[in-house]
Write an enzyme that holds these catalytic residues in place. Structure first.
Site, PDB file in Angstrom:
ATOM      1  N   GLU A  82       1.002  -1.181  -0.105  1.00  0.00           N
ATOM      2  CA  GLU A  82       0.120   0.116  -0.094  1.00  0.00           C
ATOM      3  C   GLU A  82       0.819   1.305  -0.017  1.00  0.00           C
ATOM      4  O   GLU A  82       1.660   1.464   0.919  1.00  0.00           O
ATOM      5  CB  GLU A  82      -0.780  -0.130   1.163  1.00  0.00           C
ATOM      6  N   LYS A 277      -7.280   0.492  11.650  1.00  0.00           N
ATOM      7  CA  LYS A 277      -6.848  -0.190  10.409  1.00  0.00           C
ATOM      8  C   LYS A 277      -5.378   0.607  10.180  1.00  0.00           C
ATOM      9  O   LYS A 277      -4.600   0.049   9.637  1.00  0.00           O
ATOM     10  CB  LYS A 277      -7.778  -0.022   9.501  1.00  0.00           C
ATOM     11  N   ASP A 293       3.557 -13.229  13.105  1.00  0.00           N
ATOM     12  CA  ASP A 293       2.304 -13.416  12.620  1.00  0.00           C
ATOM     13  C   ASP A 293       1.316 -12.233  12.634  1.00  0.00           C
ATOM     14  O   ASP A 293       0.873 -12.191  13.768  1.00  0.00           O
ATOM     15  CB  ASP A 293       1.793 -14.670  13.548  1.00  0.00           C
ATOM     16  N   HIS A 391      -2.550  10.012  -0.848  1.00  0.00           N
ATOM     17  CA  HIS A 391      -2.592   8.674  -0.872  1.00  0.00           C
ATOM     18  C   HIS A 391      -2.832   7.995  -2.170  1.00  0.00           C
ATOM     19  O   HIS A 391      -2.229   7.367  -2.749  1.00  0.00           O
ATOM     20  CB  HIS A 391      -3.449   8.204   0.267  1.00  0.00           C
TER      21      HIS A 391
HETATM   22  C1  MEV Z   1      -5.671   3.592   4.721  1.00  0.00           C
HETATM   23  O1  MEV Z   1      -5.184   2.301   4.574  1.00  0.00           O
HETATM   24  C2  MEV Z   1      -5.731   3.798   6.313  1.00  0.00           C
HETATM   25  C3  MEV Z   1      -6.423   5.357   6.781  1.00  0.00           C
HETATM   26  O2  MEV Z   1      -7.637   4.932   6.405  1.00  0.00           O
HETATM   27  C4  MEV Z   1      -6.287   5.117   8.025  1.00  0.00           C
HETATM   28  C5  MEV Z   1      -7.300   6.342   8.979  1.00  0.00           C
HETATM   29  O3  MEV Z   1      -8.178   6.660   8.085  1.00  0.00           O
HETATM   30  O4  MEV Z   1      -6.972   6.801   9.900  1.00  0.00           O
HETATM   31  C6  MEV Z   1      -5.898   6.386   6.025  1.00  0.00           C
END
Ligand code: MEV
Length: 405
Positions: A82, A277, A293, A391
């Site tokens: 990513e 996430k 892991d 991003h």
């Molecule tokens: C993307 O992989 C992760 C984000 O969505 C985390 C977040 O929104 O805090 C950018």
């Protein structure tokens, strides 16, 4: 080994030049350079690792820069497909570095195993049933027998891992929980706390649980079913904290908007899931790079985020009275630097050399700092230009480049 993690201009090098740099700084052998170019796992090794192997699947191996943790510079190996994760954490680490870096720590490497004990013919009684007293007595006396046999059970668990015991690890504690009311009858759960030293320890704990299961059944008069570790490693927490000036973030408004984003994650689990996430984007990337892991880490992190019944962010951000932004993270991180994939995967071994950590605990502390940095990068992007600009446009550009060669 001392080096600065401020890799000025590293981004502008070609991948080949970066490998050359790593080879020089970390004295990599030609075979290790080859492993970085080819992925680090041969088809023969893969075939011995899992079933039905029919090929290899490689991912990018990167190095995040700028991390200072507990006054030491670290280069952070990351495996991820990513875009923005490596750049984001490096950038956040640069901001934090300017204010003294991260402070991080990890608890003793205690992994807990569970042994489920069932009682044949004993039902979960209703509140007013005359059998309630009988059931409570069965479970309570079994509980007491396990606790009374604590030393014997710990010794039995240690007997299957003499080398680990020699290295200072081994069984530490036994505890018991009673579940009177379940839909299939009452049950007892025995918890074995085990110090796994520098290993993640899943196999150590599972073997130890299986070793003490027959004696557990004998002592309780029950029947043992499940014997396995729990991934909710809440006796193996890692923590990191940092403090950054509003100026370093782009101004007081950015710091304030980051706190707003934090509070959204506190009140809304839909946001908390994405917030966490993002944290795991960084932690998983280090886990994969070092042969750990990541599924176990994900399970532990999310279960810990839900420990009080709600689902909460794993980090906290707040403003100090002088306007500085203060961040912290706390989560279970059951990671190791020996055993598992690290034994055979050459790139995982190189990753550990680059990190230069002396223990699994130190690795967990570093990973907590990476999670905090990753979260800061995401919240700062959300509070400023939005996530799409940096991003997704990078993502699209990279995919286009990859597909058109
Ligand atoms: C993307 O992989 C992760 C984000 O969505 C985390 C977040 O929104 O805090 C950018």
């Amino acid at each position: 080994m001392t080096y600065s993690s401020r890799l000025e201009g590293f981004y502008n090098l070609t991948a080949g030049q970066r490998i050359e740099w790593l080879a020089q700084v970390f004295s990599l052998e030609p075979s290790e350079v080859d492993a970085l170019l080819s992925g680090g796992l041969t088809i023969e090794q893969a075939d011995r690792l899992v079933e039905n192997v029919s090929g290899l699947y490689t991912l990018p191996f990167s190095v995040a820069a700028n991390f200072t943790i507990n006054d030491r510079d670290y280069l952070i190996p990351m495996v991820t497909e990513e875009p923005s994760i490596v750049a984001g954490s490096s950038h956040a680490a640069k901001i934090v570095r300017a204010s003294g870096g991260f402070h991080a720590s990890a608890e003793d490497p205690i992994l807990v195993g569970q042994i489920q004990v069932m009682f044949e013919g004993v039902e979960s009684p209703y509140e007013d049933s005359p059998r309630l007293v009988e059931t409570i007595e069965t479970l309570r006396s079994s509980h007491a027998k396990i606790i009374a046999a604590r030393a014997e059970l710990l010794e039995q668990a240690n007997n299957v891992h003499p080398n680990l015991v020699k290295r200072g690890g081994g069984a530490r504690d036994i505890s018991v929980r009673e579940f009177f009311h379940t839909r299939i009858g009452p049950m007892l759960v025995v918890y074995l706390a085990f110090d796994t030293r520098d290993a993640m320890g899943a196999n150590l704990v599972n073997t130890a649980c299986e070793a003490i299961a027959p004696r557990t059944a004998e002592l309780t008069g029950g029947r043992v079913n499940v014997r396995i570790l729990t991934n909710l490693s809440d006796r193996r927490l890692a923590r990191a904290a940092c403090r950054v000036t509003a100026d370093a973030l782009g101004g007081a408004e950015v710091a304030r908007l980051i706190v707003e984003a934090q509070v959204l994650a506190e009140v809304d689990r839909y946001r908390a899931a994405t917030h966490n996430k993002g944290i795991l984007n960084g932690i998983d990337a280090v886990a994969v790079a070092t042969g750990n892991d990541f599924r176990a880490l994900e399970a532990g992190a999310h279960a810990y985020a839900a420990r009080d019944g709600g689902y909460r962010p794993l980090t906290n951000w707040e403003l100090a009275s002088n306007g500085d932004l203060i961040g912290s993270i706390e989560l279970p991180l059951a990671v190791g630097i020996v055993g598992g994939l690290t034994r055979i995967h050459q790139v995982a071994q190189i990753a550990l050399r680059i990190l230069d950590v002396q223990s699994g605990q130190e690795l967990a502390a570093v990973m907590a700092a990476v999670g905090l940095a990753q979260n800061l990068a995401a919240l700062r992007a959300l509070a400023t230009e939005g996530i799409q600009k940096g991003h997704m446009s990078l993502h699209a550009r990279r995919l286009e480049r990859a597909s058109t060669g």
